[in-house]
Design an enzyme around this catalytic site. Structure first.
Site, PDB file in Angstrom:
ATOM      1  N   LYS A  13       0.833  -1.218   0.000  1.00  0.00           N
ATOM      2  CA  LYS A  13       0.000   0.000   0.000  1.00  0.00           C
ATOM      3  C   LYS A  13       0.862   1.261   0.000  1.00  0.00           C
ATOM      4  CE  LYS A  13      -2.156  -1.063   3.829  1.00  0.00           C
ATOM      5  NZ  LYS A  13      -1.541  -2.380   4.074  1.00  0.00           N
ATOM      6  N   ARG A 122      10.962  -5.987   5.693  1.00  0.00           N
ATOM      7  CA  ARG A 122      10.797  -4.524   5.503  1.00  0.00           C
ATOM      8  C   ARG A 122      11.768  -3.756   6.395  1.00  0.00           C
ATOM      9  NH1 ARG A 122       4.935  -1.948   5.641  1.00  0.00           N
ATOM     10  NH2 ARG A 122       4.769  -2.932   7.690  1.00  0.00           N
TER      11      ARG A 122
HETATM   12  P1  ADP Z   1       0.554  -1.750   8.149  1.00  0.00           P
HETATM   13  O1  ADP Z   1      -0.199  -1.420   6.922  1.00  0.00           O
HETATM   14  O2  ADP Z   1       1.917  -2.260   7.864  1.00  0.00           O
HETATM   15  O3  ADP Z   1      -0.226  -2.563   9.127  1.00  0.00           O
HETATM   16  P2  ADP Z   1       0.328   0.968   9.160  1.00  0.00           P
HETATM   17  O4  ADP Z   1       1.563   1.757   9.043  1.00  0.00           O
HETATM   18  O5  ADP Z   1      -0.789   1.247   8.231  1.00  0.00           O
HETATM   19  O6  ADP Z   1       0.805  -0.533   9.078  1.00  0.00           O
HETATM   20  O7  ADP Z   1      -0.259   1.077  10.624  1.00  0.00           O
HETATM   21  C1  ADP Z   1       0.520   0.820  11.769  1.00  0.00           C
HETATM   22  C2  ADP Z   1      -0.401   0.758  12.982  1.00  0.00           C
HETATM   23  O8  ADP Z   1      -1.041   2.050  13.180  1.00  0.00           O
HETATM   24  C3  ADP Z   1      -1.574  -0.215  12.891  1.00  0.00           C
HETATM   25  O9  ADP Z   1      -1.217  -1.539  13.242  1.00  0.00           O
HETATM   26  C4  ADP Z   1      -2.568   0.397  13.878  1.00  0.00           C
HETATM   27  O10 ADP Z   1      -2.213   0.123  15.229  1.00  0.00           O
HETATM   28  C5  ADP Z   1      -2.375   1.888  13.663  1.00  0.00           C
HETATM   29  N1  ADP Z   1      -3.320   2.387  12.628  1.00  0.00           N
HETATM   30  C6  ADP Z   1      -3.001   2.814  11.372  1.00  0.00           C
HETATM   31  N2  ADP Z   1      -4.105   3.197  10.704  1.00  0.00           N
HETATM   32  C7  ADP Z   1      -5.147   3.005  11.554  1.00  0.00           C
HETATM   33  C8  ADP Z   1      -6.557   3.200  11.439  1.00  0.00           C
HETATM   34  N3  ADP Z   1      -7.118   3.654  10.313  1.00  0.00           N
HETATM   35  N4  ADP Z   1      -7.326   2.892  12.527  1.00  0.00           N
HETATM   36  C9  ADP Z   1      -6.781   2.432  13.654  1.00  0.00           C
HETATM   37  N5  ADP Z   1      -5.466   2.215  13.824  1.00  0.00           N
HETATM   38  C10 ADP Z   1      -4.652   2.493  12.784  1.00  0.00           C
HETATM   39  P1  ADP Z   2       2.114  -1.888   3.272  1.00  0.00           P
HETATM   40  O1  ADP Z   2       2.126  -0.381   3.255  1.00  0.00           O
HETATM   41  O2  ADP Z   2       0.944  -2.470   2.529  1.00  0.00           O
HETATM   42  O3  ADP Z   2       2.251  -2.481   4.636  1.00  0.00           O
HETATM   43  P2  ADP Z   2       4.761  -1.628   2.009  1.00  0.00           P
HETATM   44  O4  ADP Z   2       4.533  -0.749   0.848  1.00  0.00           O
HETATM   45  O5  ADP Z   2       5.437  -1.059   3.197  1.00  0.00           O
HETATM   46  O6  ADP Z   2       3.381  -2.371   2.442  1.00  0.00           O
HETATM   47  O7  ADP Z   2       5.576  -2.905   1.491  1.00  0.00           O
HETATM   48  C1  ADP Z   2       5.942  -3.964   2.392  1.00  0.00           C
HETATM   49  C2  ADP Z   2       7.341  -4.495   2.045  1.00  0.00           C
HETATM   50  O8  ADP Z   2       7.298  -5.210   0.812  1.00  0.00           O
HETATM   51  C3  ADP Z   2       8.381  -3.410   1.846  1.00  0.00           C
HETATM   52  O9  ADP Z   2       9.594  -3.913   2.332  1.00  0.00           O
HETATM   53  C4  ADP Z   2       8.411  -3.181   0.332  1.00  0.00           C
HETATM   54  O10 ADP Z   2       9.699  -2.743  -0.111  1.00  0.00           O
HETATM   55  C5  ADP Z   2       8.076  -4.569  -0.200  1.00  0.00           C
HETATM   56  N1  ADP Z   2       7.213  -4.568  -1.397  1.00  0.00           N
HETATM   57  C6  ADP Z   2       6.183  -3.747  -1.686  1.00  0.00           C
HETATM   58  N2  ADP Z   2       5.590  -4.089  -2.845  1.00  0.00           N
HETATM   59  C7  ADP Z   2       6.249  -5.181  -3.305  1.00  0.00           C
HETATM   60  C8  ADP Z   2       6.112  -6.026  -4.486  1.00  0.00           C
HETATM   61  N3  ADP Z   2       5.157  -5.803  -5.403  1.00  0.00           N
HETATM   62  N4  ADP Z   2       6.977  -7.043  -4.599  1.00  0.00           N
HETATM   63  C9  ADP Z   2       7.949  -7.272  -3.689  1.00  0.00           C
HETATM   64  N5  ADP Z   2       8.119  -6.526  -2.584  1.00  0.00           N
HETATM   65  C10 ADP Z   2       7.292  -5.490  -2.385  1.00  0.00           C
END
Ligand code: ADP
Ligand code: ADP
Length: 208
Positions: A13, A122
């Site tokens: 994302k 990551r």
């Molecule tokens: P990822 O997509 O890798 O789970 P994020 O960076 O989006 O991580 O979010 C990290 C943490 O921040 C989540 O696990 C949650 O605790 C909090 N968080 C993020 N967005 C929201 C949301 N829309 N509502 C509630 N908690 C959130």
């Molecule tokens: P999210 O925001 O959904 O939690 P990230 O964008 O942070 O995900 O991506 C998670 C991890 O996977 C990062 O280390 C990123 O560099 C890697 N990554 C993202 N997209 C891809 C893909 N299409 N193929 C391989 N690795 C990816």
């Protein structure tokens, strides 16, 4: 262009939202980044969110929506935005839709096995630039290409917390796919392809 991006942790994302932000000149708004910045700055919000985040739980809806609402009212959002990490459940989606209309919800599907592999590898710098140790490595091991700062693993990216967060995704966030499908707004993307191909697929469907 009012966009949002849904998918399990690690589906890409943040990676895709950054690219879309550059291509379309709209801000990338990540609730996770906002919380992490507040934790870094030791604000009241940061103090409240830190434990919740490290336990892999969701921050309460009213607090999270308050932050999003304030951010969406800023000037740079007037031509659109891309939300990453919000909404995360049906209640948040209802709050959002009562405030601003979403044009497209991009669903990046990725199986749990791949999501876990991506999160485990990551690495990020203090300014939020994101890499993967093998799938998307920096030029120099452990150092950010953009700001030359050291790379580290997020506290909530440890294996125990990842499983908990994926469970929360399946229970609370996944129903949003059906919700936005029923509204005719979903764009389905296969997230298990190289970063560039995922991006191309999104752009193709947005511009169709
Ligand atoms: P990822 O997509 O890798 O789970 P994020 O960076 O989006 O991580 O979010 C990290 C943490 O921040 C989540 O696990 C949650 O605790 C909090 N968080 C993020 N967005 C929201 C949301 N829309 N509502 C509630 N908690 C959130
Ligand atoms: P999210 O925001 O959904 O939690 P990230 O964008 O942070 O995900 O991506 C998670 C991890 O996977 C990062 O280390 C990123 O560099 C890697 N990554 C993202 N997209 C891809 C893909 N299409 N193929 C391989 N690795 C990816």
């Amino acid at each position: 262009m009012n966009l949002l991006i849904i998918g399990p942790q690690g589906c890409g994302k943040g990676t895709q939202a950054k690219r879309l932000s550059l291509k379309y000149g709209i801000p990338h708004i990540s609730t996770g980044d906002i919380f992490r910045e507040n934790i870094k700055q030791k604000t009241e919000l940061g103090k409240l969110a830190e434990d919740i985040i490290n336990q892999g739980k969701l921050v309460p809806d009213d607090i999270t929506f308050g932050i999003i609402k304030k951010r969406l009212l800023e000037d740079d959002c007037k031509n659109g935005y891309i939300l990453d990490g919000f909404p995360r459940n049906i209640e948040q989606a209802d709050m959002l839709e009562g405030f601003l209309e979403t044009e497209f919800a991009i669903n990046i599907s990725t199986k749990d096995k791949e999501a876990i592999n991506r999160i485990a590898g990551r690495r990020t710098c203090i300014n939020g630039h994101v890499y993967h140790v093998t799938l998307n490595p920096p030029k120099k091991m452990g150092v950010c290409d953009v700001c030359q700062k050291p790379l580290f693993q997020r506290d909530d990216d440890k294996p125990e917390t990842i499983r908990k967060r994926l469970k929360v995704y399946h229970e609370k966030t996944k129903p949003l796919i059906e919700h936005y499908t029923n509204l005719g707004k979903i764009i389905d993307i296969n997230g298990e392809q190289p970063i560039e191909k995922v991006f191309k697929d999104i752009v193709k469907k947005l511009e169709r």
